[in-house]
Design a protein around this motif. Structure first.
Motif, PDB file in Angstrom:
ATOM      1  N   THR A   1      69.868  87.381  93.124  1.00 42.60           N
ATOM      2  CA  THR A   1      69.342  87.229  94.487  1.00 42.60           C
ATOM      3  C   THR A   1      68.861  85.795  94.680  1.00 42.60           C
ATOM      4  O   THR A   1      69.137  85.167  95.708  1.00 42.60           O
TER       5      THR A   1
ATOM      6  N   PHE B   1      67.494  90.267  90.171  1.00 43.11           N
ATOM      7  CA  PHE B   1      66.575  89.296  90.776  1.00 43.11           C
ATOM      8  C   PHE B   1      67.144  87.885  90.669  1.00 43.11           C
ATOM      9  O   PHE B   1      67.104  87.114  91.631  1.00 43.11           O
TER      10      PHE B   1
ATOM     11  N   SER C   1      67.002  93.104  95.303  1.00 44.71           N
ATOM     12  CA  SER C   1      67.008  93.118  93.840  1.00 44.71           C
ATOM     13  C   SER C   1      66.774  94.511  93.267  1.00 44.71           C
ATOM     14  O   SER C   1      67.566  95.013  92.472  1.00 44.71           O
TER      15      SER C   1
END
Ligand code: HEM
Length: 505
Positions: free
Chosen positions: A198, A195, A316
């Motif tokens: 990203t 995450f 993610s």
């Protein structure tokens, strides 16, 4: 009105007046049952896909499919159905799942309209859209052309130093767990790092999971809720309009959480900053300027914002699943782990693989590593939901089967990846060696479903995978214990804690 018509209505009115409430309800119930029965019979026996085999419930409703999604094992259940029935399985009254070797080419690499389900993958509410959610291929192309340049390898490579900074934090956590000799939920940390990367790649701002080593504001948990939501409500778009509409967006009561708020805030900041890093948002804002000049009626700021949130979700969970599959399967195949360690040692003798985080360039020159990554993605496809397309005017022919206009045809990565016809009798076994066969590159092109974020994904899988094998030893707290997972739109495993030890001091 004719005399007979008038008499008939009078008769019905008199008859109805004599009925009690209970019998009115009973009559309505009977009427409804009759309608459901007739519709079911029509769907089962008079549909253009009546001859396609499949579960009984699926022949006249969506219920079988929703039940499989609810079980959390829709991918495995669909593989079972294809094992039983062959290339075509009727998975709902108007939808056929296809495992034929031509499925990816005929349905996904061709510009067909998408199934209605896709309308759900635009956030925060139904008034937004993205190339991902648009059903008409012309509309999708009109938006995508302003967004796609950012995903080219030479552009993505510019984010490598930023990725490294986040990966450094990830390896810092691995070091800490190694030093403390405490079990580590590596699955969670893979999700945190994916995450944050990203965030870096999209708008140069990680979400902060790596700093805290935890699910900040329960955002990732909330994202799982969203995955469950899109898996079901995508088939009930009227519910989506009820839950996710401009009013609920304005009231700020949608469960988008920290990830989406951060995405919006970061994009707003980004727009004001002309010196921003060459991240995806930078390319997209340039695309927006172009679209304004071209007078595009479709691609606008709202589309860009919604697309950014789609990337967070799509980019993610999938990478976390890929990283997990790589480590989990190699733990069960220690010789494979050893082969990668050996090729890294050889590369080091030649001066490569020396950086603290192995560079993407060096990692791409490790053939066994690349084979194991691909095999991990094949064995455990991160997108577990089928991808529906609709047969256009003139229909679609796959193998010997013809599907007329309007039939929904779906390809599921897990089904294609498990096909013995495509991968051989050992299709269900993890074996990186298969990627050294002469036709491996052709198979990868033909049977791995394309994704715009493939270079971003490959960079993360290659760099983190290689650095882990070079620098750490990993063993499960309960050796051989199976991971747990539920297959929604994507499938992210959990529940396989590990002990870490450092190979490098
Ligand atoms: C191993 C990791 C990944 C896998 C297996 C994967 C797989 C997929 C698949 C199967 C689709 C659906 C394609 C379709 O509907 O036809 C998709 C769509 C998408 N993916 Fe990925 N993906 C991965 C990583 C990423 C990353 C890292 C990003 C972004 C940085 C990304 C961005 C997207 C986007 C934006 C879409 C929607 C594309 C569109 O239709 O416009 N993905 N991906």
């Amino acid at each position: 009105m004719t005399l007979t018509g008038g008499l008939r209505i009078d008769y019905i009115v008199q008859y109805a007046q004599k009925l009690s409430w209970a019998s009115v309800v009973a009559h309505l119930g009977l009427l409804l049952a009759a309608v459901v029965f007739l519709v079911s019979v029509r769907r089962r026996y008079l549909s253009p896909i009546s001859q396609i085999p499949g579960p009984f419930l699926a022949s006249f409703s969506r219920l079988w499919h929703l039940g499989q999604i609810w079980s959390g094992k829709q991918n495995l259940k669909l593989i079972e159905q294809h094992d039983r029935y062959g290339h075509f399985v009727r998975m709902a009254h108007n939808e056929v799942s296809v495992s034929h070797p031509n499925a990816v080419k005929a349905l996904l690499l061709t510009t067909l309209p998408k199934g209605q389900w896709y309308s759900i993958v635009a956030f925060p509410d139904y008034t937004f859209y993205t190339p991902f959610s648009l059903l008409d291929p012309k509309d999708k192309h009109e938006c995508s052309k302003y967004l796609s340049a950012g995903y080219l390898l030479h552009n993505v490579l510019k984010s490598e130093p930023a990725m490294d900074a986040t990966m450094r934090k990830f390896f810092g956590w691995m070091d800490r767990y190694a030093d403390n000799e405490r079990p580590m939920n590596l699955d969670e940390f893979f999700t945190f790092v994916a995450f944050d990367i990203t965030g870096e790649v999209v708008f140069s701002k990680p979400f902060g999971f790596m700093d805290r080593g935890e699910d900040v504001n329960h955002s990732i948990a909330m994202n799982v809720g969203l995955e469950v939501y899109i898996s079901f409500v995508g088939y009930m778009q009227w519910l989506h309009r009820l839950f996710a509409n401009p009013l609920t967006t304005w009231l700020g009561i949608l469960p988008m959480g920290h990830l989406f708020d951060t995405t919006m805030a970061a994009l707003a900041e980004r727009r004001k900053n002309p010196d921003a890093r060459a991240d995806l948002a930078a390319h997209w804002f340039r695309g927006l300027e172009r679209a304004e000049k071209d007078g595009s009626t479709l691609f606008d700021l709202r589309c860009l914002q919604s697309f950014a949130t789609a990337n967070v979700g799509a980019g993610s969970d999938t990478v976390s699943a890929g990283l997990q599959s790589f480590v989990y399967h190699l733990l069960r195949h220690p010789t494979g782990w050893g082969r990668i360690a050996d090729e890294i040692a050889d590369a080091q003798k030649l001066g490569r693989c020396q950086d603290d985080i192995i560079s993407y360039e060096d990692a791409t020159q490790l053939p066994y590593l690349q084979a194991a990554i691909k095999e991990g993605l094949r064995m455990f496809a991160p997108v577990s939901m089928g991808l529906p397309r609709v047969a256009p005017k003139g229909g679609v022919t796959i193998g010997n089967a013809f599907f007329p206009e309007g039939v929904t045809l779906t390809v599921n990565s897990s089904v294609i990846h498990a096909s013995k016809e495509i991968w051989g009798p050992d299709a269900r076994d993890f074996d990186p060696e298969r990627w050294f066969a002469p036709d491996a590159a052709v198979k990868e092109k033909k049977f791995f479903i394309p994704c715009p974020g493939q270079h971003v994904a490959r960079m993360q899988l290659s760099k983190i995978g290689a650095t882990i094998v070079r620098d750490y030893e990993i063993r499960q707290v309960v050796p051989g214990a199976e991971w747990k997972w539920s297959a929604w739109f994507t499938v992210v495993p959990h529940g396989w804690p590990v002990y870490i030890s450092k190979r490098r001091v």
